[in-house]
Write a protein that holds these residues in place. Structure first.
Motif, short mmCIF file in Angstrom:
data_model
loop_
_atom_site.label_atom_id
_atom_site.label_comp_id
_atom_site.label_asym_id
_atom_site.label_seq_id
_atom_site.Cartn_x
_atom_site.Cartn_y
_atom_site.Cartn_z
N ARG A 1 0.87 -1.18 0.00
CA ARG A 1 0.00 0.00 0.00
C ARG A 1 0.90 1.22 0.00
O ARG A 1 1.92 1.23 0.68
CB ARG A 1 -0.93 -0.02 1.21
CG ARG A 1 -2.03 -1.06 1.10
CD ARG A 1 -2.77 -1.27 2.38
NE ARG A 1 -1.94 -1.92 3.40
CZ ARG A 1 -2.40 -2.43 4.53
NH1 ARG A 1 -3.69 -2.36 4.80
NH2 ARG A 1 -1.60 -2.99 5.40
N LEU B 1 -5.56 7.05 4.03
CA LEU B 1 -6.60 6.71 3.07
C LEU B 1 -6.27 5.41 2.35
O LEU B 1 -7.15 4.57 2.11
CB LEU B 1 -6.75 7.85 2.05
CG LEU B 1 -7.95 7.75 1.07
CD1 LEU B 1 -9.26 7.72 1.84
CD2 LEU B 1 -7.92 8.91 0.09
N ALA B 2 -4.98 5.22 2.04
CA ALA B 2 -4.56 3.97 1.39
C ALA B 2 -4.79 2.77 2.31
O ALA B 2 -5.19 1.69 1.86
CB ALA B 2 -3.09 4.06 1.00
N TRP C 1 -7.07 2.65 4.75
CA TRP C 1 -8.52 2.49 4.93
C TRP C 1 -9.16 1.85 3.71
O TRP C 1 -9.98 0.92 3.83
CB TRP C 1 -9.14 3.86 5.21
CG TRP C 1 -10.64 3.83 5.33
CD1 TRP C 1 -11.38 2.96 6.09
CD2 TRP C 1 -11.57 4.69 4.67
NE1 TRP C 1 -12.73 3.23 5.94
CE2 TRP C 1 -12.88 4.29 5.09
CE3 TRP C 1 -11.44 5.76 3.79
CZ2 TRP C 1 -14.02 4.92 4.62
CZ3 TRP C 1 -12.59 6.40 3.34
CH2 TRP C 1 -13.86 5.98 3.75
N ARG C 2 -8.78 2.31 2.52
CA ARG C 2 -9.37 1.80 1.29
C ARG C 2 -8.64 0.57 0.75
O ARG C 2 -9.07 -0.03 -0.24
CB ARG C 2 -9.36 2.89 0.22
CG ARG C 2 -10.12 4.15 0.61
CD ARG C 2 -11.60 3.90 0.74
NE ARG C 2 -12.19 3.48 -0.52
CZ ARG C 2 -13.44 3.09 -0.69
NH1 ARG C 2 -14.25 3.03 0.37
NH2 ARG C 2 -13.90 2.75 -1.87
N ASP C 3 -7.54 0.21 1.41
CA ASP C 3 -6.72 -0.94 1.00
C ASP C 3 -6.24 -0.79 -0.46
O ASP C 3 -6.28 -1.74 -1.23
CB ASP C 3 -7.51 -2.25 1.15
CG ASP C 3 -6.59 -3.46 1.17
OD1 ASP C 3 -5.43 -3.32 1.59
OD2 ASP C 3 -7.03 -4.55 0.74
N TRP C 4 -5.77 0.40 -0.78
CA TRP C 4 -5.17 0.61 -2.10
C TRP C 4 -3.84 -0.12 -2.15
O TRP C 4 -3.04 -0.04 -1.22
CB TRP C 4 -4.94 2.10 -2.35
CG TRP C 4 -6.20 2.89 -2.52
CD1 TRP C 4 -7.44 2.41 -2.82
CD2 TRP C 4 -6.34 4.30 -2.39
NE1 TRP C 4 -8.35 3.44 -2.89
CE2 TRP C 4 -7.71 4.61 -2.63
CE3 TRP C 4 -5.46 5.35 -2.09
CZ2 TRP C 4 -8.19 5.91 -2.59
CZ3 TRP C 4 -5.95 6.64 -2.04
CH2 TRP C 4 -7.30 6.92 -2.29
#
Length: 230
Positions: free
Chosen positions: A175, A215-216, A218-221
């Motif tokens: 991530r 954000l990465a 949380w969104r698992d980017w």
């Protein structure tokens, strides 16, 4: 144009255009102090998770807190190192690591990997902002200044993970991590080119880097993996 030129400063600018005012030094000091606190906590949590003894906890806390800034000062030829100039950082890390250890033991708090990610992301943003600001103030080219922000933000975590016998988060997590600091560095230079106030550029850089990292998570980017057909 403010003190940073990134190649666009006219030759007739005086040395005053390249120096940081008293308020700028105070702001940078405050961000570096906050980053040191954040990475100290991440180091203590990582050491506790690896079940190190008290000496190991202190070692990991100091490496996490001072690793990135030390490498930055070394590459920018800044002497003495920032934690030598501000010896109160050493006492602060020592006191904070002690207090954190006592808290974890008394509350039987489980230092999970998810918990470590919060101070790590905040410290990444704070140190990245300080790193790019210092490099730009030293007259480094734009790309070098951005990379200096990445180094300052990420290297302490690399040392922390290596001592805890783990592949560094910046390499194994997949991530965005260093990429967040890289993007934040360019955001800082863009704001500076627009002649934004220094405090605003630093604040938005911290927000950009830490925000993108959180954000990465949380969104698992995830970044694309290198795959080889067998």
């Amino acid at each position: 144009m403010r003190r940073h030129g990134r190649g666009s400063i006219c030759a007739h600018n005086t040395q005053m255009d390249h120096t940081v005012g008293t308020w700028g030094i105070w702001l940078r000091h405050a961000l570096e102090l906050a980053a040191t606190v954040a990475f100290t906590l991440s180091g203590v949590l990582a050491a506790a998770r690896s079940r190190l003894d008290a000496v190991g906890v202190y070692v990991v806390a100091f490496l996490a807190a001072f690793g990135g800034g030390t490498l930055r000062d070394l590459l920018l030829d800044q002497r003495p190192f920032f934690w030598v100039r501000h010896v109160e950082y050493l006492w602060g890390v020592l006191a904070l690591a002690t207090a954190a250890m006592l808290f974890l033991r008394q509350r039987h708090f489980a230092p999970t990997e998810r918990l470590i990610q919060w101070p790590d992301a905040i410290g990444l943003g704070l140190f990245a902002a300080v790193g790019v600001d210092m490099a730009a103030d030293a007259g480094m080219p734009a790309l070098v200044a951005v990379l200096m922000g990445v180094v300052t933000g990420a290297f302490g975590g690399v040392l922390r993970d290596i001592v805890c016998n783990e592949i560094p988060t910046v390499l194994r997590d997949h991530r965005p991590y260093a990429l967040c600091a890289f993007a934040g560095g360019w955001a800082y230079l863009g704001l500076d080119a627009l002649d934004a106030p220094e405090w605003l550029a630093l604040a938005l850089t911290v927000t950009t880097v830490a925000g993108l990292r959180l954000l990465a998570l949380w969104r698992d980017w995830r970044l694309p993996l290198w795959q080889i057909e067998r």
